[in-house]
Design a protein around this motif. Structure first.
Motif: not given
Length: 603
Positions: A114-117, A109-110, A98-104, A66-72
């Motif tokens: 952020i860098k990997f995205s 604040n990790n 990838f763009v959606e992942a970067y925005e999330i 379940e991807n209910d957190t920002y990290q997931l």
């Protein structure tokens, strides 16, 4: 272990997992994922490390979580994005994910996430045949802002070098400082580090651009040997074999070049087979052509052209999707901002109401001043634009006037030359014959004709002399004006008086000629229009300027009623000539009381 401690431990292991991912050590990352206690986070990390390691070379089943957190949500977006990138590299899904992942990721604040995205977004551009989109550089510069260690520095430099080299149809890029910095950076990594194959292969391409073929071949071979059977580095083997084929082709070793292409065929990248097949056929065609195997060259070239058309279509579709994704991201950010502003307004409504009542008047004054300032700036800008237009029109008018005056002077010169050379010579010849005729001494009619011929000859010479130059080169401005005044006064129709004060050394001849034509035209206007009996011409020379006043006792006129459409050298034309000479032109005329015209010219 408490729930809080378990969560903290999972986060610590998760950060260590991300460090391994950024180091391309996906097997070690997989081990870290298995140590995470949070089941959903563990499955998401394990799946991403598998996708990255096999890079589309194997099928991987996606676990349930379940991807209910920002990290997931970020991990899920990256996993799906890479699956799409490796299976459908020219579809827009990977870029969007990838763009959606970067925005999330920015919400977490990790910094590692952020860098990997960001690197994932940049990776999309490395799949293109021609990396001409400057958005890649935008994301790369954003990544640069987050650099904090040698690993980050490597990712920035390798992607920047790839961006500059563009694609396999590379352009030369050389920076000795950049290369030395990169070389020094690589000493921080073990020779077995997964960074080395890409570094060696990319640097070999750079050396190829400088025709350093021996070094380039060595580095390509080192890159191939260092890869082994690692799936996610398979594309580097393909690239190095293709570049080796091009080096051998440049050396006209076409058969050896085709051997390298055959080796590249063994490492066709399943995740990007369309582009790989394009390269195989494109470079095969070149080498077959070099071997004069024209039929094979034609077949390979035709295949590469067909593949190129398909690639272009898919790239255009991807670019449209990228722009849409960028637009949608901006709209989402705008919506979030608006919602935050709305919540803030609701929360602080009472305070805001009090502030509005207290400072309303002051804000209104500031807004009024700001509006007035903007209006004044707009008016000034409009005025400056109009002035530029006026200056341009004046310059064009001056060019036309210069051409007109130059034409008039050339016409005067032509008429004078014809009078002097043709008619003058003919009349001199006739006079010579009259002088030799014996009958001319006794015949009164012949004597009278001879006298008239002499007068006509002298008049022709005089006209030629005056037409040739209004300002005689051996006289100057003042004598020429006085002579003109004398000739006009002898008619008894108009008395012209010349007064001079401080007229010393002569001026430059073209300036004297210009001024004489102006005075001549002003007197001619007086004769034609003013119905005057007297004209006074005053010339006063100071240290740095010459003042000319032409004054008559005629009927005067209203300046606004003067016809400015006349193409001759009228008042408007004279005024523009004076402006061209950086002088001042003033007309003072009262109907019934005469006219005074002042010309002030710097000398």
């Amino acid at each position: 272990m408490t729930l809080g401690n378990s969560f903290a431990q999972s986060q610590s292991i998760f950060d260590s997992y991300l460090i391994d991912v950024l180091n391309l050590d996906y097997k070690e990352a997989e081990k870290k994922a298995n140590r995470i206690t949070d089941r959903n986070l563990k499955n998401a990390c394990w799946y991403l490390s598998q996708v990255l390691f096999f890079a589309g070379q194997a099928e991987i089943s996606k676990p349930k979580y379940e991807n209910d957190t920002y990290q997931l949500q970020v991990l899920d977006g990256l996993s799906v994005g890479y699956q799409k990138l490796f299976s459908e590299p020219y579809e827009s899904k990977a870029f969007q994910k990838f763009v959606e992942a970067y925005e999330i990721a920015k919400k977490t604040n990790n910094d590692l996430l952020i860098k990997f995205s960001l690197l994932s977004i940049i990776q999309v551009y490395n799949f293109e045949i021609s990396q001409t989109n400057d958005l890649a550089l935008v994301y790369l510069n954003e990544f640069k802002k987050n650099i904090s260690n040698e690993v980050d520095e490597y990712h920035y430099k390798i992607n920047y070098l790839l961006y500059r080299l563009r694609d396999i149809h590379f352009k030369d890029f050389s920076s000795e400082e950049f290369e030395l910095e990169f070389e020094a950076l690589m000493r921080n990594f073990d020779v077995k580090h997964k960074f080395w194959p890409n570094y060696l292969s990319t640097l070999a391409v750079l050396l190829e651009t400088r025709l350093e073929h021996k070094k380039s071949i060595e580095m390509h071979k080192q890159a191939i040997e260092s890869i082994g059977d690692t799936p996610f580095l398979k594309y580097i083997k393909f690239r190095s074999f293709i570049r080796l084929s091009e080096i051998y082709r440049a050396k006209k070793q076409f058969s050896l070049a085709l051997v390298q292409i055959d080796s590249a065929t063994s490492y066709l990248d399943n995740s990007d087979s369309l582009r790989s097949k394009y390269y195989i056929n494109f470079y095969s065609a070149k080498n077959y052509f070099g071997k004069k195997s024209f039929e094979k060259a034609y077949i390979s070239l035709k295949k590469s052209n067909d593949l190129s058309v398909e690639l272009d279509y898919q790239k255009n579709s991807m670019e449209i999707s990228r722009l849409n994704a960028k637009y949608q991201t901006a709209e989402k950010e705008k919506q979030i901002l608006e919602e935050q502003q709305k919540a803030r307004r609701n929360r602080n409504w009472l305070i805001a109401a009090g502030l509005v009542l207290l400072f309303g008047a002051g804000i209104a004054i500031l807004l009024q001043k700001n509006t007035t300032k903007k209006r004044l700036l707009a008016e000034q800008e409009a005025l400056l634009k109009q002035q530029r237009v006026d200056n341009l029109l004046k310059a064009q008018e001056l060019v036309s006037i210069d051409a007109m005056i130059e034409g008039q002077e050339k016409e005067r010169q032509r008429v004078a030359n014809e009078l002097h050379d043709d008619l003058g010579s003919l009349m001199a010849t006739i006079k010579l014959h009259f002088d030799k005729a014996n009958s001319s001494k006794t015949d009164p009619a012949m004597q009278h004709a001879q006298k008239l011929l002499e007068e006509a000859y002298q008049k022709v010479r005089s006209i030629a002399h005056h037409k040739n130059s209004g300002v005689m080169s051996d006289q100057g401005l003042l004598p020429a004006i006085k002579k003109m005044a004398t000739v006009i006064s002898e008619t008894n129709a108009l008395q012209v008086t010349v007064e001079d004060f401080g007229m010393g050394e002569r001026l430059e001849n073209s300036l004297e000629l210009n001024l004489f034509r102006m005075v001549q035209e002003l007197v001619a206007n007086t004769i034609k229009h003013a119905e005057a009996s007297k004209v006074t011409i005053q010339l006063t020379q100071h240290e740095d300027n010459l003042n000319i006043i032409v004054e008559d006792n005629g009927k005067g006129f209203e300046r606004s009623q003067v016809d400015t459409s006349n193409t001759g050298m009228g008042l408007t034309t004279i005024e523009k000539r004076v402006e061209h000479l950086e002088g001042n032109f003033t007309v003072d005329s009262i109907p019934g009381k005469g006219t005074s015209i002042l010309i002030d010219i710097p000398v």
